[in-house]
Design a protein around this motif. Structure first.
Motif, PDB file in Angstrom:
ATOM      1  N   LEU A  39     -29.456  -3.058 -22.814  1.00  0.00           N
ATOM      2  CA  LEU A  39     -29.594  -2.180 -21.659  1.00  0.00           C
ATOM      3  C   LEU A  39     -29.784  -2.950 -20.363  1.00  0.00           C
ATOM      4  N   ALA A  85     -35.021   4.149 -25.904  1.00  0.00           N
ATOM      5  CA  ALA A  85     -33.852   4.855 -25.369  1.00  0.00           C
ATOM      6  C   ALA A  85     -33.234   5.775 -26.403  1.00  0.00           C
ATOM      7  N   THR A  95     -34.221  10.246 -25.075  1.00  0.00           N
ATOM      8  CA  THR A  95     -33.125  10.894 -24.342  1.00  0.00           C
ATOM      9  C   THR A  95     -32.521  12.031 -25.167  1.00  0.00           C
ATOM     10  N   PHE A 126     -23.546  10.187 -20.591  1.00  0.00           N
ATOM     11  CA  PHE A 126     -23.700   8.932 -21.322  1.00  0.00           C
ATOM     12  C   PHE A 126     -23.219   7.732 -20.502  1.00  0.00           C
ATOM     13  N   CYS A 152     -23.293   4.647 -23.103  1.00  0.00           N
ATOM     14  CA  CYS A 152     -24.390   4.619 -24.061  1.00  0.00           C
ATOM     15  C   CYS A 152     -23.900   4.305 -25.468  1.00  0.00           C
TER      16      CYS A 152
END
Length: 465
Positions: free
Chosen positions: A114, A288, A292, A404, A411
């Motif tokens: 990330l 994450a 989410t 995303f 993502c």
């Protein structure tokens, strides 16, 4: 059960073309109009009421504007899909991600997929991608369904509950199973159980005013400061024992979980990842990966329970079996359009960049407001209405529906997140009749880089099946 007429399929429209992309260094610079509030007033309003802030800025200044953020410099915000396309399709070295400078960095470190940029990011992404697609997703399905039934079994008719922490309980079990290879909830006394409880506690604590103030205090920092440092230490104290125990595991070479895969991986010089690199990657995937998805589900229910026609459409489809998959998918897609959990994503352009009528200089931060893109009237008629039928027979556009992200930064867990939402939403609709606890919509509360329902998506259980 209500009978709903078949919805009219309404195709998404198109935005008028707008030039975007890198330009020659000789191109005259033209900054976008700026929000004129003092910097800290902007920070406060953006943090507390981002929806109102960005919509007002677009209404008064246009679809490209400049604002002050937690960065030490102005940031240009755009909401045009052509501008999104230019940033998503550019070479990574031209548009490195701003997550390397985000409030997440002091928490998850600089070594994860990330927060890393450049070759390291691409290498880590390539390594992890198989764990979040294809057969791997299929293996998670039974686990997701079992976790959902376990959670629902605890709920009582007439109870008013916050759906957000209940969704988190499901998604946390799923993501920890995939990462650490733990079946179901980790056993008490294990390092994995300690990590699970630490993550749950910190997720709840992060909604407090003190935690939000700490985010501002840690803006632009590489290492955590203040109270955030204590939270990071708690995560470290829970994570490093897992790494130590797994390194000693006799079956490390045979295990197929993500942690074991990372432990066996080597870099371009043939070196294994260090404990610190593993820690950053694992915490990124856990933090994450569960929150989410849980909050996407929570927002979908918050919107759904205030849109009776949409709820009836979903319930009838699921319980009759007619077009169930299609309507579930459309409902999830509309939920993520209306309330994207991550409302803004950013890049730092390394060359001058055109955004419609404006040109920003090399080195500028540029953000794409997912909220504003998702609420363009030229793309989505009646953008503030919750209308899953707009997606029936229609797939989301790559640069118009972007919860995303996109490009090389899309993502990694998108496929898993969608699979989780399909199973959880469908199972809940099959087994429960829910009702909003009050007709007024829940405001958005901002936590780090995410947007969550201010009251946790409260719902009343009216009946069980």
């Amino acid at each position: 059960m209500a009978t709903v007429a078949p919805p009219v399929i309404e195709l998404v429209g198109e935005a008028s073309p707008s030039p975007a992309g890198p330009v020659d260094a000789t191109e005259p610079l033209r900054p976008a109009p700026a929000v004129t509030l003092p910097r800290y007033a902007q920070l406060l309003r953006f943090n507390q009421r981002q929806i109102e802030f960005v919509f007002r800025a677009r209404r008064e200044l246009g679809e490209v504007f400049t604002m002050r953020s937690i960065l030490d410099e102005p940031i240009t915000v755009t909401s045009h899909p052509d501008h999104v396309r230019s940033l998503f399709t550019a070479k990574p070295e031209l548009v490195p991600s701003l997550t390397a400078e985000s409030p997440l960095r002091p928490i998850v470190g600089a070594n994860s997929v990330l927060t890393a940029n450049g070759p390291r990011h691409l290498r880590q992404r390539k390594l992890l991608l198989p764990s979040f697609h294809g057969e791997s997703i299929a293996r998670y399905t039974e686990m997701i369904e079992a976790a959902t039934h376990r959670e629902i079994d605890r709920w009582e008719v007439g109870e008013t509950l916050q759906l957000a922490p209940r969704m988190q309980a499901i998604t946390l079990d799923v993501i920890m199973s995939g990462i650490f290879g733990v079946d179901g909830k980790p056993a008490p006394g294990t390092p994995e159980h300690r990590l699970r409880e630490t993550v749950k506690f910190l997720a709840k604590a992060s909604t407090s005013f003190v935690a939000q103030f700490g985010e501002v205090l840690n803006a632009g920092q590489e290492e955590a400061r203040g109270l955030l440092r204590r939270g990071v230490k708690a995560l470290d104290d829970a994570t490093y024992p897992i790494i130590e125990a797994r390194r000693r595991a006799a079956d490390l070479d045979e295990r197929t979980d993500i942690m074991s895969l990372l432990m066996r991986a080597t870099d371009e010089d043939g070196e294994l990842l260090t404990d610190k690199e593993l820690r950053d990657e694992l915490l990124t995937l856990v933090l994450a990966g569960f929150e989410t998805t849980a909050n996407s589900l929570s927002w979908t229910w918050e919107r759904l329970l205030r849109a009776p026609d949409a709820y009836d459409l979903l319930r009838d489809a699921v319980r009759s079996g007619e077009r169930a998959d299609e309507v579930v998918e459309a409902t999830i897609t509309e939920g993520m359009r209306a309330r994207p959990v991550i409302p803004m994503i950013g890049r730092r352009v390394t060359v001058p960049w055109r955004l419609g009528d404006y040109v920003v200089p090399a080195g500028s931060p540029v953000s794409m407001s997912i909220l504003l893109v998702h609420h363009r009237e030229d793309l989505y008629p009646e953008p503030f209405a919750f209308r899953p039928e707009r997606w029936l027979g229609h797939k989301p556009g790559t640069y118009e529906w972007i919860p995303f992200g996109g490009g090389t930064r899309r993502c990694l867990g998108a496929a898993l997140a969608m699979a989780e939402q399909r199973v959880v939403l469908r199972t809940m609709v099959e087994r429960l009749d829910l009702e909003a606890d009050r007709p007024e919509p829940e405001h958005a509360q901002h936590r780090n880089v995410t947007m969550i329902p201010s009251r946790g998506a409260r719902a009343v259980i009216r009946a069980r099946r």
